[in-house]
Write a protein that holds these residues in place. Structure first.
Motif, PDB file in Angstrom:
ATOM      1  N   SER A 382       1.537 -16.184   4.666  1.00  0.00           N
ATOM      2  CA  SER A 382       2.317 -15.866   3.287  1.00  0.00           C
ATOM      3  C   SER A 382       3.087 -14.295   3.580  1.00  0.00           C
ATOM      4  CB  SER A 382       1.234 -15.843   2.102  1.00  0.00           C
ATOM      5  OG  SER A 382       0.812 -16.981   1.941  1.00  0.00           O
ATOM      6  N   PRO A 383       4.324 -14.209   2.937  1.00  0.00           N
ATOM      7  CA  PRO A 383       5.070 -13.154   2.921  1.00  0.00           C
ATOM      8  C   PRO A 383       4.263 -11.909   2.433  1.00  0.00           C
ATOM      9  CG  PRO A 383       6.385 -14.728   2.287  1.00  0.00           C
ATOM     10  CD  PRO A 383       4.916 -15.399   2.389  1.00  0.00           C
ATOM     11  N   ILE A 384       3.706 -12.301   1.202  1.00  0.00           N
ATOM     12  CA  ILE A 384       2.966 -11.383   0.425  1.00  0.00           C
ATOM     13  C   ILE A 384       1.379 -11.598   0.274  1.00  0.00           C
ATOM     14  CG2 ILE A 384       2.964 -10.164  -2.061  1.00  0.00           C
ATOM     15  CD1 ILE A 384       5.595  -9.681  -0.827  1.00  0.00           C
ATOM     16  N   ASP A 385       0.681 -10.819   0.397  1.00  0.00           N
ATOM     17  CA  ASP A 385      -0.647 -11.321   0.391  1.00  0.00           C
ATOM     18  C   ASP A 385      -1.415 -11.180  -1.032  1.00  0.00           C
ATOM     19  OD1 ASP A 385      -1.419 -11.198   3.211  1.00  0.00           O
ATOM     20  OD2 ASP A 385      -1.188  -9.146   3.125  1.00  0.00           O
ATOM     21  N   ILE A 386      -1.077 -10.106  -1.716  1.00  0.00           N
ATOM     22  CA  ILE A 386      -1.581  -9.898  -3.127  1.00  0.00           C
ATOM     23  C   ILE A 386      -0.305  -9.433  -4.227  1.00  0.00           C
ATOM     24  CG2 ILE A 386      -3.054  -8.434  -4.439  1.00  0.00           C
ATOM     25  CD1 ILE A 386      -5.164  -8.841  -2.706  1.00  0.00           C
ATOM     26  N   ALA A 387      -0.375  -9.970  -5.220  1.00  0.00           N
ATOM     27  CA  ALA A 387       0.613  -9.409  -6.326  1.00  0.00           C
ATOM     28  C   ALA A 387      -0.447  -8.851  -7.297  1.00  0.00           C
ATOM     29  CB  ALA A 387       1.399 -10.499  -6.662  1.00  0.00           C
ATOM     30  N   ILE A 388       0.165  -7.544  -7.808  1.00  0.00           N
ATOM     31  CA  ILE A 388      -0.517  -6.992  -8.953  1.00  0.00           C
ATOM     32  C   ILE A 388       0.366  -6.991 -10.191  1.00  0.00           C
ATOM     33  CG2 ILE A 388      -1.513  -4.823  -9.834  1.00  0.00           C
ATOM     34  CD1 ILE A 388      -1.131  -5.182  -6.117  1.00  0.00           C
ATOM     35  N   LEU A 389      -0.307  -7.715 -11.217  1.00  0.00           N
ATOM     36  CA  LEU A 389       0.691  -7.990 -12.506  1.00  0.00           C
ATOM     37  C   LEU A 389      -0.097  -7.359 -13.752  1.00  0.00           C
ATOM     38  CD1 LEU A 389       0.904 -11.726 -11.794  1.00  0.00           C
ATOM     39  CD2 LEU A 389       2.347 -10.134 -10.922  1.00  0.00           C
ATOM     40  N   PRO A 390       0.645  -6.144 -14.043  1.00  0.00           N
ATOM     41  CA  PRO A 390       0.120  -5.691 -15.474  1.00  0.00           C
ATOM     42  C   PRO A 390       0.401  -6.692 -16.543  1.00  0.00           C
ATOM     43  CG  PRO A 390       1.935  -4.575 -14.702  1.00  0.00           C
ATOM     44  CD  PRO A 390       1.630  -5.565 -13.682  1.00  0.00           C
ATOM     45  N   LEU A 391      -0.693  -6.977 -17.529  1.00  0.00           N
ATOM     46  CA  LEU A 391      -0.374  -8.050 -18.356  1.00  0.00           C
ATOM     47  C   LEU A 391       0.981  -7.839 -19.313  1.00  0.00           C
ATOM     48  CD1 LEU A 391      -1.762 -10.529 -19.542  1.00  0.00           C
ATOM     49  CD2 LEU A 391      -3.064  -9.333 -21.171  1.00  0.00           C
ATOM     50  N   SER A 392       1.067  -6.306 -19.688  1.00  0.00           N
ATOM     51  CA  SER A 392       2.105  -6.193 -20.476  1.00  0.00           C
ATOM     52  C   SER A 392       3.117  -5.047 -19.777  1.00  0.00           C
ATOM     53  CB  SER A 392       1.914  -5.909 -21.988  1.00  0.00           C
ATOM     54  OG  SER A 392       1.585  -4.497 -22.133  1.00  0.00           O
ATOM     55  N   LYS A 393       4.243  -4.271 -20.555  1.00  0.00           N
ATOM     56  CA  LYS A 393       5.026  -3.393 -19.827  1.00  0.00           C
ATOM     57  C   LYS A 393       4.558  -1.993 -20.347  1.00  0.00           C
ATOM     58  CE  LYS A 393       9.352  -5.315 -18.768  1.00  0.00           C
ATOM     59  NZ  LYS A 393      10.625  -5.718 -19.287  1.00  0.00           N
ATOM     60  N   LYS A 394       3.343  -2.085 -21.260  1.00  0.00           N
ATOM     61  CA  LYS A 394       2.971  -0.976 -21.911  1.00  0.00           C
ATOM     62  C   LYS A 394       2.668   0.165 -20.790  1.00  0.00           C
ATOM     63  CE  LYS A 394       2.323  -1.475 -26.470  1.00  0.00           C
ATOM     64  NZ  LYS A 394       1.799  -2.743 -26.863  1.00  0.00           N
ATOM     65  N   PRO A 395       3.209   1.466 -20.937  1.00  0.00           N
ATOM     66  CA  PRO A 395       3.161   2.557 -19.851  1.00  0.00           C
ATOM     67  C   PRO A 395       1.847   2.742 -19.349  1.00  0.00           C
ATOM     68  CG  PRO A 395       4.742   3.145 -21.742  1.00  0.00           C
ATOM     69  CD  PRO A 395       4.267   2.027 -22.018  1.00  0.00           C
ATOM     70  N   HIS A 396       0.810   2.949 -20.308  1.00  0.00           N
ATOM     71  CA  HIS A 396      -0.658   3.270 -19.844  1.00  0.00           C
ATOM     72  C   HIS A 396      -1.174   2.145 -19.065  1.00  0.00           C
ATOM     73  CE1 HIS A 396      -1.661   1.355 -23.503  1.00  0.00           C
ATOM     74  NE2 HIS A 396      -3.042   1.627 -23.491  1.00  0.00           N
ATOM     75  N   LEU A 397      -0.684   0.759 -19.212  1.00  0.00           N
ATOM     76  CA  LEU A 397      -1.114  -0.233 -18.474  1.00  0.00           C
ATOM     77  C   LEU A 397      -0.550  -0.462 -17.218  1.00  0.00           C
ATOM     78  CD1 LEU A 397      -3.232  -2.568 -19.013  1.00  0.00           C
ATOM     79  CD2 LEU A 397      -1.047  -4.108 -19.759  1.00  0.00           C
ATOM     80  N   VAL A 398       0.890  -0.109 -17.176  1.00  0.00           N
ATOM     81  CA  VAL A 398       1.676  -0.232 -15.844  1.00  0.00           C
ATOM     82  C   VAL A 398       0.887   0.907 -15.043  1.00  0.00           C
ATOM     83  CG1 VAL A 398       3.661   0.156 -14.856  1.00  0.00           C
ATOM     84  CG2 VAL A 398       3.490  -1.278 -17.001  1.00  0.00           C
ATOM     85  N   ALA A 399       0.606   2.045 -15.654  1.00  0.00           N
ATOM     86  CA  ALA A 399       0.024   3.014 -14.834  1.00  0.00           C
ATOM     87  C   ALA A 399      -1.155   2.722 -13.975  1.00  0.00           C
ATOM     88  CB  ALA A 399      -0.259   4.280 -15.521  1.00  0.00           C
ATOM     89  N   LYS A 400      -2.102   2.084 -14.952  1.00  0.00           N
ATOM     90  CA  LYS A 400      -3.532   1.457 -14.570  1.00  0.00           C
ATOM     91  C   LYS A 400      -3.181   0.838 -13.285  1.00  0.00           C
ATOM     92  CE  LYS A 400      -7.829   1.502 -14.369  1.00  0.00           C
ATOM     93  NZ  LYS A 400      -8.576   2.536 -13.963  1.00  0.00           N
ATOM     94  N   ALA A 401      -2.167  -0.323 -13.369  1.00  0.00           N
ATOM     95  CA  ALA A 401      -1.995  -1.461 -12.534  1.00  0.00           C
ATOM     96  C   ALA A 401      -1.530  -0.844 -11.070  1.00  0.00           C
ATOM     97  CB  ALA A 401      -0.987  -2.299 -12.836  1.00  0.00           C
TER      98      ALA A 401
END
Ligand code: GAP
Length: 487
Positions: A382-401
């Motif tokens: 597979s070209p990508i092994d793992i995708a990291i997906l924050p549930l929403s675009k909220k900045p503090h959630l994106v930062a954690k992801a």
């Protein structure tokens, strides 16, 4: 005298089959839509039958090549690697027989001037065996007798067939018209033969041993087509395996099994490949025995891989043309000098990638009635092994992801993707379509803000194939993932 030799690599029309579920169009469309393979020179309207590997395609292809190199070079004590030049002394191609015999029978339609491979036109009507025994001067009368009309204009008005050499010629030197004519290599194999002596002298190999090489080859094909199946520029992964003449039957059979196991071990359905022995009059000029591994492509069985017994044809020709002694000296009996024989496992890299794409393409109905397209690549490809997906675009959630992604990048060699755009459902669909084995979702539970989404410092791992979701501590991610990759 046999004037037409039917080269390996052609679609075999002898065994008509039902169209498999995956059509070529579905895969071509997904490849363009998701960035696996684009038409070459796209913004200029393309250049016929050229293809460019996009961001995901190059990862897939590199993984195929890495797996091949690892399996056949690094993990074997009887193999070494090589990377030889595309441009070689023109004498190489005289010695190898390519200048004299690497040709297809070309015919012109006298009505519309379209050009075709005469043998292919006849093969479609009569089958490959009937055509293999025809001489060049029989092609035009046979096209008339069998009423094979021009596929473009429908007329039956063919020129006499003539040999069309498939090698691309170019010029070496800075002054146009005054340079020496040289060729772009039509196979990587000859680079190995001309380096045989150098490798032997520097590496002290004992028979049996092999030299593997991955690289581009060029053939001015008369009828390229079927996406990346037959192109004029393509990549090969070739091995020349040098053996004592008495051992070659055993080694031939061993390689047949080894290669079969490589393809099936990486997910090719054994019911969709088969071994086909070449008829005597179908053999290439250098070969005394050849078998192909064929895959059931959407248009029928086609060659994926070729295994040839080349005997000592190439080494003896290069001895003759170069004047160099290319004999092997038996280390246990220095009076015993001889030219080794060669077993050649030859893989088309682009055809192999195409086969993995076709094999991976799956449409599945989900429990809620939706249909998902999923590329079920072996997870090592597979070209990508793992995708990291924050549930929403909220900045503090994106930062954690991003933190989770960085943790994986620091702790593992995995290739990751980060996607924040669109609903989580759509993002899962996209990852399914590019074949990502695992997705990690970072949600408000991860941040300790929503207990019902999960405990703090945990994330959800989703499995591409089973669709199972599992809550895992961030601290345990590395071992969880390692466990998954072992399975
Ligand atoms: N050194 C031996 C050799 O080149 P071949 O059967 O002509 O043998 C080996 O080529 C493999 O290269 C084929 O099995 C096929 O997978 C790939 N190949 C040959 N011609 C190709 C083309 N025009 N486009 C894409 N792949 C090709």
């Amino acid at each position: 005298m046999l004037l037409i030799f039917v080269r390996c690599g052609q679609v075999c029309p002898r065994y008509p089959i039902d169209m498999p579920a995956t059509s070529l169009e579905q895969v071509v469309s997904l490849c363009k839509r998701r960035g696996f393979i684009f038409p070459g020179s796209d913004i200029y309207g393309g250049l016929a039958n050229t293809w460019d590997y996009g961001p995901l395609g190059v990862e897939l292809k590199n993984r195929v090549k890495q797996n091949w190199w690892n399996t056949f070079v690094h993990r074997r004590s009887d193999m070494v690697g090589l990377d030889s030049s595309i441009l070689m002394n023109p004498k190489v191609w005289e010695a190898s027989g390519h200048v004299g015999s690497f040709a297809d029978p070309l015919v012109d339609c006298k009505n519309c001037n379209e050009r075709y491979r005469g043998d292919k036109l006849l093969e479609n009507k009569m089958g490959v065996e009937a055509v293999a025994v025809l001489s060049l001067d029989q092609v035009q009368p046979m096209l008339a007798a069998e009423k094979v009309n021009c596929p473009k204009c429908g007329k039956n008005d063919w020129s006499e067939a003539k040999h069309f050499n498939l090698m691309f010629k170019t010029q070496q030197g800075v002054i146009e018209g005054e340079g020496a004519d040289i060729y772009m290599r039509p196979e990587t194999a000859q680079g190995i033969f001309v380096n045989f002596k150098n490798v032997l002298q520097t590496g002290r190999q004992r028979l049996p041993f092999g030299i593997g090489q991955i690289g581009k080859a060029f053939r001015n094909e008369i009828t390229p087509g079927n996406f990346t199946f037959r192109t004029r520029e393509f990549e090969q992964m070739e091995i020349e395996y040098f053996v004592e003449p008495k051992d070659k039957a055993e080694q031939f059979d061993k390689w047949k099994d080894t290669v079969w196991n490589w393809y099936t071990g990486l997910g090719i359905n054994p019911e969709k490949i088969r071994i086909r022995q070449h008829e005597d009059d179908e053999l290439s000029h250098y070969s005394t025995q050849t078998v192909d591994i064929e895959y059931m492509f959407p248009w029928g069985w086609g060659e994926l891989f070729g295994l040839a017994d080349r005997g000592d044809y190439d080494l003896s020709q290069h001895e003759k043309f170069s004047g160099q002694d290319l004999k092997y000296t038996d280390p246990d009996d220095p009076t015993n000098k001889f030219l080794p024989h060669v077993i050649e496992p030859s893989f088309g890299c682009d055809r192999t990638v195409l086969t993995f794409l076709l094999e991976a393409y799956t449409e599945e109905e989900l429990p809620n009635g939706d249909v998902r397209t999923v590329m079920k690549f072996d997870k090592r490809l597979s070209p990508i092994d793992i995708a990291i997906l924050p549930l929403s675009k909220k900045p503090h959630l994106v930062a954690k992801a991003k933190e989770v992604q960085q943790h994986l990048l620091d702790e593992t060699n995995l290739v990751t993707d980060f996607d924040v755009t669109g609903s989580i459902g759509k993002r899962y669909r996209r990852q399914d379509e590019i074949g990502t084995p695992l997705c990690i979702t970072v949600d408000f539970g991860t941040l300790g803000e929503e207990d019902d989404q999960g405990p703090a410092d945990t994330v959800t791992i989703r499995d591409r194939d089973t669709l199972e979701q599992k809550r895992v501590k961030i601290a345990d991610l590395r071992s969880e993932i390692a466990e998954y990759w072992k399975s």
